[in-house]
Design a protein around this motif. Structure first.
Motif, mmCIF file in Angstrom:
data_model
loop_
_atom_site.group_PDB
_atom_site.id
_atom_site.type_symbol
_atom_site.label_atom_id
_atom_site.label_comp_id
_atom_site.label_asym_id
_atom_site.label_seq_id
_atom_site.Cartn_x
_atom_site.Cartn_y
_atom_site.Cartn_z
ATOM 1 N N PRO A 20 0.901 -1.320 0.111
ATOM 2 C CA PRO A 20 0.281 -0.181 0.015
ATOM 3 C C PRO A 20 0.909 1.157 0.076
ATOM 4 N N TRP A 21 0.136 2.379 -0.425
ATOM 5 C CA TRP A 21 0.977 3.613 -0.441
ATOM 6 C C TRP A 21 0.182 4.334 0.605
ATOM 7 N N LYS A 22 0.787 5.440 1.163
ATOM 8 C CA LYS A 22 0.342 6.247 2.283
ATOM 9 C C LYS A 22 0.837 7.459 2.224
ATOM 10 N N SER A 23 0.048 8.436 1.879
ATOM 11 C CA SER A 23 0.219 10.011 1.931
ATOM 12 C C SER A 23 0.771 10.657 3.349
ATOM 13 N N ILE A 24 1.941 10.897 3.358
ATOM 14 C CA ILE A 24 2.389 11.625 4.289
ATOM 15 C C ILE A 24 2.728 13.080 4.166
ATOM 16 N N VAL A 25 1.854 14.016 4.960
ATOM 17 C CA VAL A 25 1.911 15.376 4.858
ATOM 18 C C VAL A 25 2.538 16.281 5.841
ATOM 19 N N GLU A 26 3.559 17.042 5.650
ATOM 20 C CA GLU A 26 4.257 17.781 6.777
ATOM 21 C C GLU A 26 3.092 18.599 7.430
ATOM 22 N N SER A 35 6.586 16.902 2.628
ATOM 23 C CA SER A 35 5.255 15.658 2.043
ATOM 24 C C SER A 35 5.769 14.790 1.021
ATOM 25 N N PHE A 36 5.334 13.684 1.060
ATOM 26 C CA PHE A 36 5.713 12.509 0.114
ATOM 27 C C PHE A 36 4.636 11.419 0.275
ATOM 28 N N ILE A 37 5.023 10.455 -0.546
ATOM 29 C CA ILE A 37 3.913 9.263 -0.684
ATOM 30 C C ILE A 37 5.188 8.040 -0.247
ATOM 31 N N ILE A 56 7.861 8.812 -2.945
ATOM 32 C CA ILE A 56 7.404 9.563 -4.190
ATOM 33 C C ILE A 56 7.333 10.809 -3.863
ATOM 34 N N TYR A 57 8.140 11.775 -4.078
ATOM 35 C CA TYR A 57 7.826 13.235 -3.911
ATOM 36 C C TYR A 57 7.256 14.006 -5.157
ATOM 37 N N GLY A 60 4.137 20.524 -6.541
ATOM 38 C CA GLY A 60 3.009 21.501 -7.170
ATOM 39 C C GLY A 60 1.826 20.594 -6.915
ATOM 40 N N ALA A 61 1.895 19.496 -6.179
ATOM 41 C CA ALA A 61 0.376 18.922 -5.600
ATOM 42 C C ALA A 61 -0.051 19.596 -4.523
ATOM 43 N N THR A 62 -1.266 19.447 -4.527
ATOM 44 C CA THR A 62 -1.999 20.191 -3.211
ATOM 45 C C THR A 62 -1.873 18.844 -2.387
ATOM 46 N N THR A 63 -2.416 19.086 -0.879
ATOM 47 C CA THR A 63 -2.639 17.904 -0.173
ATOM 48 C C THR A 63 -3.628 16.900 -0.556
ATOM 49 N N ALA A 64 -4.715 17.448 -1.229
ATOM 50 C CA ALA A 64 -5.686 16.774 -1.659
ATOM 51 C C ALA A 64 -5.347 15.927 -2.952
ATOM 52 N N ASP A 65 -4.532 16.419 -3.916
ATOM 53 C CA ASP A 65 -3.902 15.616 -4.871
ATOM 54 C C ASP A 65 -2.957 14.625 -4.544
ATOM 55 N N GLN A 66 -2.168 14.856 -3.553
ATOM 56 C CA GLN A 66 -1.299 13.599 -2.966
ATOM 57 C C GLN A 66 -2.017 12.671 -2.347
#
Length: 89
Positions: A20-26, A35-37, A56-57, A60-66
């Motif tokens: 699985p992938w997980k979005s990690i947001v500063e 912030s990264f995946i 994965i970095y 220009g992505a928003t938090t919602a995009d990531q």
């Protein structure tokens, strides 16, 4: 949606970095860093696990995009399975 289209989507999923992938947001998930995946990490698994994939970095992505991109790694295979189940009825 044709069987061919479903197969193409499924093939792209199979070629992507394993989940699985997980979005990690500063500021939301971590105090300070980028912030990264995070890839290849299950809930509750040690983030330093040797099974973990490359981060994965995004630029220009928003938090919602990531979040969307990260969760798509788990969501798309589930959606494909449901489409196949419904089409088999």
């Amino acid at each position: 949606m044709t069987d061919s289209e479903i197969k193409e989507i499924e093939d792209r999923c199979k070629l992507a970095t394993p989940g699985p992938w997980k979005s990690i947001v500063e500021g939301r998930d971590i105090e300070s860093a980028d912030s990264f995946i995070m890839t290849g990490i299950s809930d509750g698994e040690d983030i330093w696990s040797s099974k973990r994939g490359a981060d994965i970095y995004l630029t220009g992505a928003t938090t919602a995009d990531q979040d969307f991109i990260a969760y798509a790694r788990q969501d798309i295979p589930k959606l494909i399975a449901e489409i196949k189940r419904l089409k088999s009825k």
